[in-house]
Scaffold this active site. Structure first.
Site, PDB file in Angstrom:
ATOM      1  N   CYS A  52     -71.828 103.171 -13.326  1.00 25.50           N
ATOM      2  CA  CYS A  52     -72.992 102.562 -12.680  1.00 25.50           C
ATOM      3  C   CYS A  52     -74.058 102.173 -13.710  1.00 25.50           C
ATOM      4  O   CYS A  52     -74.528 103.006 -14.481  1.00 25.50           O
ATOM      5  CB  CYS A  52     -73.569 103.526 -11.648  1.00 25.50           C
ATOM      6  SG  CYS A  52     -75.203 103.088 -11.040  1.00 25.50           S
ATOM      7  N   GLY A  53     -74.463 100.899 -13.709  1.00 19.24           N
ATOM      8  CA  GLY A  53     -75.461 100.422 -14.655  1.00 19.24           C
ATOM      9  C   GLY A  53     -76.802 101.118 -14.514  1.00 19.24           C
ATOM     10  O   GLY A  53     -77.458 101.447 -15.511  1.00 19.24           O
ATOM     11  N   HIS A  54     -77.243 101.356 -13.265  1.00 21.62           N
ATOM     12  CA  HIS A  54     -78.519 102.026 -13.035  1.00 21.62           C
ATOM     13  C   HIS A  54     -78.474 103.467 -13.572  1.00 21.62           C
ATOM     14  O   HIS A  54     -79.476 103.973 -14.079  1.00 21.62           O
ATOM     15  CB  HIS A  54     -78.862 102.036 -11.550  1.00 21.62           C
ATOM     16  CG  HIS A  54     -79.144 100.674 -10.990  1.00 21.62           C
ATOM     17  ND1 HIS A  54     -80.131  99.870 -11.490  1.00 21.62           N
ATOM     18  CD2 HIS A  54     -78.564  99.976  -9.986  1.00 21.62           C
ATOM     19  CE1 HIS A  54     -80.157  98.737 -10.806  1.00 21.62           C
ATOM     20  NE2 HIS A  54     -79.214  98.772  -9.895  1.00 21.62           N
ATOM     21  N   CYS A  55     -77.315 104.105 -13.428  1.00 22.73           N
ATOM     22  CA  CYS A  55     -77.153 105.473 -13.938  1.00 22.73           C
ATOM     23  C   CYS A  55     -77.220 105.487 -15.466  1.00 22.73           C
ATOM     24  O   CYS A  55     -77.831 106.385 -16.070  1.00 22.73           O
ATOM     25  CB  CYS A  55     -75.825 106.065 -13.475  1.00 22.73           C
ATOM     26  SG  CYS A  55     -75.615 106.131 -11.670  1.00 22.73           S
TER      27      CYS A  55
END
Length: 497
Positions: free
Chosen positions: A59-62
């Site tokens: 996940c990019g946000h993670c």
């Protein structure tokens, strides 16, 4: 060896393994506890306060949160705080994720004495620390001396101090209630006469101190929780705030939902040319409209331009967006970035004189050549609202994975019904075409516009040729499956573009 001894030895080994697993709670990654199903319960029991991130490695946000989360853990450790930070790989620990209602990544849960609440702060290290300190300590820090107050004011870009001769008064209680509910900024409180004198107060009052714009703001009017919260929201951001990873959550998560977006190029000198006019204009709309600059030189901001249907040659440019009304967008007649031009544009918006700006592509000459008809804003009503046809429309985003997966199936569906007298299969790229009467919140969205009545029926069934065919033929409407979700557990929202 006797069987009984073998069994006893196995039990002993299992016990030792269980003990080792339980002790793994001490395993840390950059100060963050690494939690799994085996040690999660113990971590919650052993730590009165613990913030847990449920994440997915892809996940990019993670990935963006990870270094800030580690910094927050290190800050708390340096402060000697008992607050712990943990993380769970939700793609591996699926039972834990399901147990705690994880539907997207990252999801953060704060546990206080074993009971959890959703995390509501920002995603920068300081935001995380401030939120946790507010949740675990007094809502406002007692300030006993002038030196205490000066040090407190110097700690953060924005702080709020309540000056109350009687801290048991109704006004002081309202102030503390607002402090408890406001997570982004530290609050202080004092009854000391020396502090009243130092900051020029002859009576009770509330002052917001900041290291930008006018330097401080004094609260006026009756002290209520709602009033104090609105006062802080209106004054805690610069008159003109620049969009970046640190400010994004404050901009879009704040109480002010109407934003004037000013698209500028730093390389072209637009900030130097236009910022002073924007600041002057913003003063008249504080608390109503947030003025936001966006540097279009940043590659990461290209998606924002796409969302508004803007080209590079339109820079410097303007848009207004109203977040609470389906992301409604407004475009000026001309890009006048003078103080009077900006003031006039915003005033027209607030007075309800502007019509929504809807994105639209040009109609392709061959829009009806293929079995799946191509719709844009200009031909949508003519085709979809044809009362002699049942028209199935897919609203899609060309870059989104589930839309790509559906594409060949949808083409087959169009081929199957291409010669049907009363059924039309169509599609519209909803990232560049918008409709006043239909707001699309996720991709892909499928809607059937029924003949004769133009009744709109959402399709939420399986995305197979058979299921879609049966739906168009009216066979299995009552037996549709739930809508597919993406890897985050949700259909992608349009406002995540």
């Amino acid at each position: 060896m006797r069987v009984g001894a073998t069994v006893a030895a196995a039990v002993l080994v299992a016990s030792l393994v269980a003990s080792v697993v339980a002790d793994q709670i001490t395993d840390k990654d950059e100060g963050v506890l690494v939690l799994k199903t085996e040690n999660f319960k113990k971590a919650i029991e052993d730590n009165e306060f613990i913030l847990v991130e449920f994440y997915a490695p892809w996940c990019g946000h993670c990935k963006a949160l990870a270094p800030e989360y580690a910094k927050a853990a290190q800050k708390l450790e340096e402060m000697g705080s008992a607050i712990a930070l943990g993380k769970v790989d939700a793609t591996e620990e699926t039972d834990l994720a399901e147990e705690h209602g994880v539907r997207g990544y990252p999801t953060l849960k704060f546990f206080r004495s074993g009971k959890s609440v959703d995390y509501g702060g920002g995603r920068q290290a300081d935001d995380i620390v401030n939120w946790l300190l507010k949740k675990t300590g007094p809502p406002a820090k007692p300030l006993a001396t002038v030196d205490d107050a000066k040090a407190f004011i110097a700690e953060k870009p924005v702080v709020i101090i309540g000056f109350f001769k009687d801290q048991q008064s109704d006004a002081a209680k309202q102030f503390l209630t607002a402090a408890s509910a406001t997570d982004d900024h530290p609050f202080g409180i004092t009854s000391e006469e020396a502090l009243f004198t130092e900051y020029g107060l002859s009576a009770d009052g509330i002052v917001l101190f900041k290291d930008f714009d006018e330097g401080k703001n004094v609260y006026e009017g009756e002290v209520t929780e709602d009033g104090v919260s609105k006062f802080v929201a209106a004054n805690s951001l610069p008159l003109v705030v620049d969009f970046n990873p640190e400010t994004a959550s404050k901009i879009f998560g704040g109480d002010i939902k109407s934003h004037l977006l000013i698209f500028l190029s730093k390389e072209a000198g637009h900030y130097d040319t236009h910022l002073s006019a924007a600041t002057a204009a913003a003063k008249g709309f504080k608390g109503e409209v947030l003025f936001v600059t966006i540097n279009t030189d940043e590659e990461d901001h290209s998606r924002i331009l796409e969302f508004f249907g803007m080209k590079k040659d339109e820079i410097p440019g303007l848009r207004i967006i109203k977040l609470e009304e389906d992301m409604a967008k407004y475009k000026p007649d001309s890009y006048d970035l003078s103080e009077s031009g900006l003031t006039g544009f915003v005033k027209s918006f607030l007075d309800g004189k502007l019509k929504q700006h809807l994105l639209s592509q040009d109609l392709p000459e061959d829009w009806d050549k293929e079995p799946v008809k191509v719709l844009v804003s200009s031909n949508f009503d003519e085709v979809a609202m044809n009362k002699e046809k049942d028209v199935l429309v897919e609203f899609y985003a060309p870059w989104y994975g589930h839309c790509k997966q559906l594409a060949p199936i949808y083409d087959q569906l169009g081929e199957k019904f291409k010669d049907h007298n009363t059924i039309v299969v169509a599609k519209m790229d909803a990232t560049v075409n918008e409709l006043e009467h239909t707001k699309i919140q996720s991709f892909p969205t499928l809607k059937l516009y029924k003949k004769e009545t133009n009744e709109v029926v959402d399709y939420n069934g399986a995305r197979t040729l058979e299921a879609l065919s049966d739906f168009l033929e009216g066979k299995t409407v009552d037996d549709q499956d739930d809508e597919e979700t993406d890897e985050d557990g949700d259909v992608p929202a349009k406002d995540e573009l």
